[in-house]
Scaffold this motif. Sequence first.
Motif, PDB file in Angstrom:
ATOM      1  N   PHE A 132       0.820  -1.212   0.000  1.00  0.00           N
ATOM      2  CA  PHE A 132       0.000   0.000   0.000  1.00  0.00           C
ATOM      3  C   PHE A 132       0.854   1.262   0.000  1.00  0.00           C
ATOM      4  O   PHE A 132       0.452   2.268  -0.592  1.00  0.00           O
ATOM      5  N   THR A 133       2.029   1.223   0.613  1.00  0.00           N
ATOM      6  CA  THR A 133       2.927   2.371   0.527  1.00  0.00           C
ATOM      7  C   THR A 133       3.448   2.535  -0.894  1.00  0.00           C
ATOM      8  O   THR A 133       3.589   3.666  -1.388  1.00  0.00           O
ATOM      9  N   ALA A 136       0.822   4.221  -2.890  1.00  0.00           N
ATOM     10  CA  ALA A 136       0.806   5.660  -2.613  1.00  0.00           C
ATOM     11  C   ALA A 136       1.924   6.375  -3.363  1.00  0.00           C
ATOM     12  O   ALA A 136       1.732   7.490  -3.871  1.00  0.00           O
ATOM     13  N   HIS A 330      -7.246   1.214   1.827  1.00  0.00           N
ATOM     14  CA  HIS A 330      -5.873   1.692   1.649  1.00  0.00           C
ATOM     15  C   HIS A 330      -5.459   1.775   0.178  1.00  0.00           C
ATOM     16  O   HIS A 330      -4.511   2.499  -0.150  1.00  0.00           O
ATOM     17  N   LEU A 333      -6.909   5.277  -0.488  1.00  0.00           N
ATOM     18  CA  LEU A 333      -6.543   6.348   0.443  1.00  0.00           C
ATOM     19  C   LEU A 333      -5.640   7.411  -0.196  1.00  0.00           C
ATOM     20  O   LEU A 333      -5.861   8.617   0.023  1.00  0.00           O
ATOM     21  N   PRO A 334      -4.619   7.065  -0.990  1.00  0.00           N
ATOM     22  CA  PRO A 334      -3.796   8.135  -1.607  1.00  0.00           C
ATOM     23  C   PRO A 334      -4.592   9.051  -2.528  1.00  0.00           C
ATOM     24  O   PRO A 334      -4.294  10.250  -2.620  1.00  0.00           O
ATOM     25  N   VAL A 345       0.891  11.885   1.442  1.00  0.00           N
ATOM     26  CA  VAL A 345       0.045  10.683   1.426  1.00  0.00           C
ATOM     27  C   VAL A 345       0.884   9.415   1.584  1.00  0.00           C
ATOM     28  O   VAL A 345       0.374   8.390   2.050  1.00  0.00           O
ATOM     29  N   THR A 349      -0.265   6.963   4.365  1.00  0.00           N
ATOM     30  CA  THR A 349      -0.707   5.611   4.023  1.00  0.00           C
ATOM     31  C   THR A 349       0.073   4.563   4.804  1.00  0.00           C
ATOM     32  O   THR A 349      -0.491   3.564   5.268  1.00  0.00           O
ATOM     33  N   SER A 352      -1.286   4.603   8.404  1.00  0.00           N
ATOM     34  CA  SER A 352      -2.636   4.045   8.461  1.00  0.00           C
ATOM     35  C   SER A 352      -2.623   2.532   8.255  1.00  0.00           C
ATOM     36  O   SER A 352      -3.274   1.789   8.998  1.00  0.00           O
TER      37      SER A 352
END
Length: 426
Positions: A132-133, A136, A330, A333-334, A345, A349, A352
């Motif tokens: 997820f990073t 982002a 997620h 989310l970005p 973000v 992210t 989170s």
Amino acid sequence: MTNPIHHSATKLSPSSSSSSLSSHFTPKTLKKFHLYPSNNHHRSNHHLRFSCCQSSKDSNFSLNQDSTFFSILLALPNWVDSIQEKGLEKKRSLYDHGDWVQHRSSSRHVRHFLSSLGSRVILSLLPPVIVFTSVAVVVSTYNTAVALAWLPEFFPILRASSLPYQLTAPALALLLVFRTEASYSRFDEGKKAWTKVVSGTNDFARQVIASAVGPDDSVLKTAILQYVVAFPVALKCHVIHDSDIEQDLKNILETDDLAVVLTSNHRPRCIIEFISQSLRSLDVDPTKLQVLESKLSCFHEGIGVCEQLLGIPIPLSYTRLTSRFLVLWHFTLPIILWDDCHWIVVPATFISAASLFCIEEVGVLIEEPFPMLALDELCEKVRSNIEDVMRNEKLIQARVNAKRKTHYKRDSPNGWTASLENRKPD
């Protein structure tokens, strides 16, 4: 004088060119080169041949890079899962007074933070947090490229209103809370079940010691107490994966009894049958025998609760819904935070995903309660308690018999009897 055209054609003959060409060429490429026999085309052919070889090598290198990247992505969860399973196999210990002092120490936050890299909960978060990073980072890079006009104008900036997230955030919070609370209720139920098993085992051993007082029952009483000690060990091996029951019981049961237990499909119930058959062979009153057999219901109840917790998880639709909700949250989310945070973000992210997936991971870990309990020490505690009672049985019995034959004097050494006699009613 040599004809250059003939010389060029000779150089490009199949016999000579096949030895100089790279193995990446196909027959179609060779036929294409033969259409240009002139010197000028000879130079272009060499250039084309080098370009084709180079592009083929680049494509293979790119494929190797992609395969390496995907192999790392696939190997990371397997590595994390192996560490997590090894952590579950670690034996837990019961707390004593020193452990409680350390547990509530004011320096616990620093100690817990410094040990973060060794936590299997945090290590299990590596795959989702990295994914997820990375998403982002990709979204931020794309939006920055569009904003700086590095891409054509028809590419839109990925942004959306935060109103849907504001509306669904309480739902996600409640879902995580209920998921974790349901897992903790299972952990608490497993803890209570083992508390009943341990207390029932100790009480049953006390009843056997008090009931089997005949001179002919000493050997059989010792055998029954061995079976009683072996029951929680067998139940522990029954509910924990990859337990070595033979190693755990070899110092408790006799060799012949252990062989019968190992051949049984249900080892705890086999030990209960050993206890039941041995009780019927004791020379005790039918009333006492009935009381002793009624105590075995505590063992059956413990088996039932443990098997229910082991075989019936939290409804899978609940677990899947929580996981899907977190993943969708997620991934988007970005896009939701871009207008307000821009490149922030990426850490947002990361934080989170690490926090919310950590809560969900704790719920999944304690959903199976038995690896989280100090069952080995509980079984060892039962064994030490029963062995201590057996060791002190004759000494305690001699002291009780001595008190029956001795009359207390008013000048008792501790003065306790005299004080009772001198007390006046209110």
